[in-house]
Scaffold this motif. Structure first.
Motif, mmCIF file in Angstrom:
data_model
loop_
_atom_site.group_PDB
_atom_site.id
_atom_site.type_symbol
_atom_site.label_atom_id
_atom_site.label_comp_id
_atom_site.label_asym_id
_atom_site.label_seq_id
_atom_site.Cartn_x
_atom_site.Cartn_y
_atom_site.Cartn_z
ATOM 1 N N UNK A 44 0.745 -1.227 -0.025
ATOM 2 C CA UNK A 44 -0.327 0.245 -0.027
ATOM 3 C C UNK A 44 0.673 1.423 -0.255
ATOM 4 N N UNK A 45 0.540 2.469 -0.563
ATOM 5 C CA UNK A 45 1.267 3.487 -0.798
ATOM 6 C C UNK A 45 0.151 4.636 0.251
ATOM 7 N N UNK A 46 0.566 4.835 0.841
ATOM 8 C CA UNK A 46 0.644 5.968 1.901
ATOM 9 C C UNK A 46 1.028 7.314 1.103
ATOM 10 N N UNK A 47 0.659 8.738 -0.093
ATOM 11 C CA UNK A 47 0.678 9.226 -0.433
ATOM 12 C C UNK A 47 0.439 10.674 0.464
ATOM 13 N N UNK A 74 -7.114 -4.735 -9.234
ATOM 14 C CA UNK A 74 -7.272 -5.271 -8.113
ATOM 15 C C UNK A 74 -5.514 -6.653 -7.840
ATOM 16 N N UNK A 75 -4.982 -6.893 -9.323
ATOM 17 C CA UNK A 75 -3.312 -7.099 -8.372
ATOM 18 C C UNK A 75 -2.648 -5.645 -8.372
ATOM 19 N N UNK A 76 -2.912 -4.677 -8.155
ATOM 20 C CA UNK A 76 -1.883 -4.120 -8.372
ATOM 21 C C UNK A 76 -2.059 -3.540 -6.668
ATOM 22 N N UNK A 77 -0.817 -1.913 -6.279
ATOM 23 C CA UNK A 77 -0.779 -1.653 -4.788
ATOM 24 C C UNK A 77 -1.920 -0.878 -4.490
ATOM 25 N N UNK A 78 -2.398 -0.887 -3.681
ATOM 26 C CA UNK A 78 -3.415 0.069 -3.028
ATOM 27 C C UNK A 78 -2.979 1.711 -2.995
ATOM 28 N N UNK A 79 -3.620 2.531 -4.052
ATOM 29 C CA UNK A 79 -2.514 3.725 -3.190
ATOM 30 C C UNK A 79 -4.069 4.512 -2.260
#
Length: 175
Positions: A44-47, A74-79
């Motif tokens: 997960x990226x928190x930006x 759905x296969x990629x990281x959450x941002x």
């Protein structure tokens, strides 16, 4: 649209370096054989940035690998954009109308502190659950640290791009 972030190497001449998003996407694929395996990585990226470079570039790098060409969202990281995000940037982005439409999509730190939105709560939860937190480029801005409860992250924090700046050193020590 600025496609620089889709290049494997960025910069000019002696300053040319590997694109960190490309490097990270390669690590994300490590140990995976098919797109369904990517969910296991739980990245997960928190930006605090408003742009959607991560959402645009990460899938491009992943799909460049033949085994992952069919990967879906759905296969990629959450941002998680703590303070909001812009509409996807394109050729139309150089107009006044585009920027006027972005104003309600943005928050400032003081707005988020006063009225933390859903994105702040989700970010705090994901950071609490994380096994490891890598802080890149946000210089431990005090209000953002307070907003996300950085003092509770403990020893799972790793600071990347730490430059020895005394203000950053003080902020890290407070954390």
């Amino acid at each position: 649209k600025n496609d620089i972030w889709l290049n494997p190497r960025i910069g000019v001449g002696a300053l040319m370096r590997n694109n960190w998003i490309g490097e990270l996407s390669n690590n994300y694929l490590s140990g995976c054989i098919r797109p369904q395996d990517l969910e296991q990585n739980n990245l997960t990226f928190v930006t605090f940035n408003y742009d959607q470079i991560l959402e645009d570039a990460f899938p491009v790098f992943v799909k460049n690998h033949e085994r992952f060409r069919e990967a879906q969202t759905e296969h990629f990281p959450n941002v998680i954009h703590v303070h909001g995000s812009f509409e996807p940037v394109g050729d139309h982005s150089m107009t006044l109308e585009f920027y006027e439409r972005q104003v309600p999509r943005m928050k400032f730190i003081s707005d988020s502190l006063e009225h933390p939105g859903v994105s702040v709560e989700i970010a705090k939860q994901r950071l609490h659950e994380a096994r490891r937190i890598y802080c890149v480029g946000f210089a431990f801005e005090e209000l953002n640290c307070d907003l996300l409860g950085a003092g509770a992250w403990g020893n799972k924090v790793v600071a990347l791009n730490f430059d020895g700046n005394t203000r950053v050193t003080r902020a890290m020590n407070r954390m």
